[in-house]
Write a protein that holds these residues in place. Sequence first.
Motif, mmCIF file in Angstrom:
data_model
loop_
_atom_site.group_PDB
_atom_site.id
_atom_site.type_symbol
_atom_site.label_atom_id
_atom_site.label_comp_id
_atom_site.label_asym_id
_atom_site.label_seq_id
_atom_site.Cartn_x
_atom_site.Cartn_y
_atom_site.Cartn_z
ATOM 1 N N GLU A 128 3.726 0.001 -10.496
ATOM 2 C CA GLU A 128 3.851 0.142 -11.957
ATOM 3 C C GLU A 128 5.126 0.936 -12.156
ATOM 4 O O GLU A 128 5.174 2.128 -11.874
ATOM 5 N N VAL A 129 6.149 0.239 -12.632
ATOM 6 C CA VAL A 129 7.489 0.829 -12.619
ATOM 7 C C VAL A 129 7.808 1.480 -13.949
ATOM 8 O O VAL A 129 7.734 0.859 -15.006
ATOM 9 N N ALA A 130 8.197 2.753 -13.888
ATOM 10 C CA ALA A 130 8.610 3.466 -15.097
ATOM 11 C C ALA A 130 9.994 2.986 -15.495
ATOM 12 O O ALA A 130 10.847 2.764 -14.645
ATOM 13 N N LYS A 131 10.202 2.877 -16.802
ATOM 14 C CA LYS A 131 11.493 2.362 -17.263
ATOM 15 C C LYS A 131 12.608 3.358 -16.963
ATOM 16 O O LYS A 131 12.528 4.521 -17.296
ATOM 17 N N ASN A 159 8.197 10.280 -8.011
ATOM 18 C CA ASN A 159 8.819 11.316 -8.814
ATOM 19 C C ASN A 159 9.501 10.829 -10.086
ATOM 20 O O ASN A 159 9.831 11.625 -10.946
ATOM 21 N N ASP A 160 9.710 9.507 -10.197
ATOM 22 C CA ASP A 160 10.361 9.017 -11.412
ATOM 23 C C ASP A 160 9.320 8.603 -12.456
ATOM 24 O O ASP A 160 9.665 8.071 -13.507
ATOM 25 N N GLY A 161 8.047 8.825 -12.171
ATOM 26 C CA GLY A 161 6.993 8.438 -13.099
ATOM 27 C C GLY A 161 6.346 7.116 -12.748
ATOM 28 O O GLY A 161 5.364 6.706 -13.356
ATOM 29 N N SER A 162 6.895 6.395 -11.797
ATOM 30 C CA SER A 162 6.291 5.133 -11.359
ATOM 31 C C SER A 162 5.074 5.420 -10.483
ATOM 32 O O SER A 162 4.909 6.527 -9.978
ATOM 33 N N ARG A 163 4.246 4.386 -10.329
ATOM 34 C CA ARG A 163 3.093 4.519 -9.456
ATOM 35 C C ARG A 163 3.065 3.356 -8.487
ATOM 36 O O ARG A 163 3.447 2.239 -8.838
ATOM 37 N N ALA A 164 2.604 3.636 -7.293
ATOM 38 C CA ALA A 164 2.443 2.559 -6.316
ATOM 39 C C ALA A 164 1.023 2.630 -5.776
ATOM 40 O O ALA A 164 0.468 3.712 -5.612
ATOM 41 N N THR A 165 0.428 1.449 -5.535
ATOM 42 C CA THR A 165 -0.873 1.408 -4.870
ATOM 43 C C THR A 165 -0.656 0.675 -3.558
ATOM 44 O O THR A 165 -0.261 -0.490 -3.543
ATOM 45 N N LEU A 166 -0.906 1.395 -2.486
ATOM 46 C CA LEU A 166 -0.658 0.827 -1.164
ATOM 47 C C LEU A 166 -1.937 0.178 -0.670
ATOM 48 O O LEU A 166 -3.000 0.782 -0.694
ATOM 49 N N GLY A 167 -1.839 -1.085 -0.238
ATOM 50 C CA GLY A 167 -3.012 -1.822 0.195
ATOM 51 C C GLY A 167 -3.408 -1.521 1.626
ATOM 52 O O GLY A 167 -2.795 -0.700 2.308
ATOM 53 N N SER A 168 -4.432 -2.240 2.076
ATOM 54 C CA SER A 168 -4.977 -2.039 3.410
ATOM 55 C C SER A 168 -3.930 -2.316 4.486
ATOM 56 O O SER A 168 -3.219 -3.306 4.435
ATOM 57 N N GLY A 169 -3.842 -1.442 5.460
ATOM 58 C CA GLY A 169 -2.947 -1.670 6.590
ATOM 59 C C GLY A 169 -1.502 -1.897 6.176
ATOM 60 O O GLY A 169 -0.865 -2.843 6.615
ATOM 61 N N SER A 170 -0.993 -1.009 5.334
ATOM 62 C CA SER A 170 0.355 -1.225 4.802
ATOM 63 C C SER A 170 1.267 -0.030 5.043
ATOM 64 O O SER A 170 0.794 1.070 5.277
ATOM 65 N N GLY A 171 2.550 -0.269 4.972
ATOM 66 C CA GLY A 171 3.514 0.814 5.168
ATOM 67 C C GLY A 171 4.639 0.705 4.164
ATOM 68 O O GLY A 171 5.180 -0.379 3.940
#
Lengths: 364, 206
Positions: free
Chosen positions: A198-201, A164-176
């Motif tokens: 990818e962190v939004a400023k 919600n802050d504009g950042s993005r996360a890519t979650l890898g295989s078998g991750s939590g």
Amino acid sequence: MDSRRIELEASHWLARREAGAWSQADASALEQWLARSTAHRVAFLRLAAAWEQGGRLQALGAGIPTGTIPPRGSWSWSGPAASADPPAPAAAATGQSGHDWSQLRFASRPQSHRSHRAAWTGWLAALVLATGVALAWRHQASPAAVPALAYATAIGRIQQIALNDGSRATLGSGSGLTVALRPDERHLELHGGEAFFEVAKDPARPFVVAAANHDVVAVGTRFSVRRNGTALRIVVTEGTVRLQPDPDRSQQPGPTTLLPAGSVATVSDNGNVLVRSLPLAEASRLLDWRQGYLSFRDSTLQAAVEEFNRYNQRPLVIGDAVAGAVRIGGSFHWSNEEAFVRVLERGFPIRAERLPDRVVLHSR
Amino acid sequence: MAGMGSASVGCMQASLDDWFISEILVHEAALSNYLRRCWPQRSELHDLRQEVYVRIYEAAGKTRPTQPRAFLFATARHLMSDRLRRARVVSIEAVGDFDALNVLIDEVSPERWCGGRQTLKRLAESFDRLPDRCRQVIWLRRVEEFSQKEVAMHLGISEKTVEKHTAKGMRLLAGHFHGSTTVAPTAPVREAALPHGQDQDGQQAD
């Protein structure tokens, strides 16, 4: 047609079928009842479809003690950034009020009908269904906790998440991963596996990824964190992150390290931190998993196999030390294990022994 | 069909069921609204909807419709016309405005199962609307996966009662989830306010 009566009968059939003690004779009797009239079949199908979807309700049970039934309205659906509640008083660490996500577990049930289970814990199976659920567990005695969102992936799957802050996360295989965007801090917790951020400023709110006994703190950057028990690997591809031990969790004091772009930092099980500084292109190769492939450049087969096994259910096993020491290079789709094995057999002194539950790689 | 093994027939059955769920049941809210506006007798709506489903299921078993939604509403229209023609005494209200039967199709939009967050939210709301005891039973059975016996012991009721509540919960959840049950009526309510547990078809949920 007395549709009400038929629906009543259908619901009793479904309730009996789902009760667990269902014999072949019962199944035949149901099939006979269904065959008697299309109205029966359609009524049953309609109820069964909704009941099947009802399995998603299991996501609401995460963290709630067995046998406790939450009161109505226990769920809130506002996004975490919209919450005006005061930040939870270090709830995650102390586990007093609000949701202690580190304690999330499902007790294993002997007669579970669930056919899909995530790789390592029961609660992840339910959360895979419920991506993007925000839960605010309102307890009468304690103040409202900041809603946290939990994400999980099964082996061989990766997932893109927009925060919600504009950042993005890519979650890898078998991750939590758990995300709690509080007013003073954007707090994430990596329970296992790997995630790329990818962190939004947002200078007012540091982006903190807590993994095992360390925190990785960023302001506006791109980096990944991989966790294997208490061992970590951090790769930074843009900006600077700060790696620091978490005072609440780690036993001994350790160094705080600044990691600029190109850094690959590894934290061992005993807390030692080792930082390598690589050209950006080389550091980025470590994150090719996001595009679906693994890149190796002069890697040992041992290391490559360990990497491959993170993404596949059927493990590759090194048969002997000579095989393990073979140096390989190349990019391979991690979803195509067979293709990787064939390349090894053709291009390298490796012989593969294909067994039902694993593939053993021997030297030739 | 001659010469087909039971496995193939089973497969065809399963795919017809899947088609029915994803292409027809998904429109239940729109269908229910439509029927409600065109057919004044509330007590007949449940029957009407189910008969539409039966006709669709049987037709689709022979030839899969290419435009399921259009087929659904066309079937509903034909069924209502049939019923009007067959009625011995045609009440003035029933005849109503036949043009209305055609106008409303584009107005109502289906709620697709977009999955994930929206579906879970609907389910949670449906779940919260269950009567108390029923809700407790459904939670323990569906979320905690207690056996029927364990639920009975935990709540201090008989297993038979647990089964009754499970069945009731299944019916109510289906109504809310598929969309035939709405919280507030969209049209002005001429009869007395519906007591808790009744759906829009005007009958008591038992």
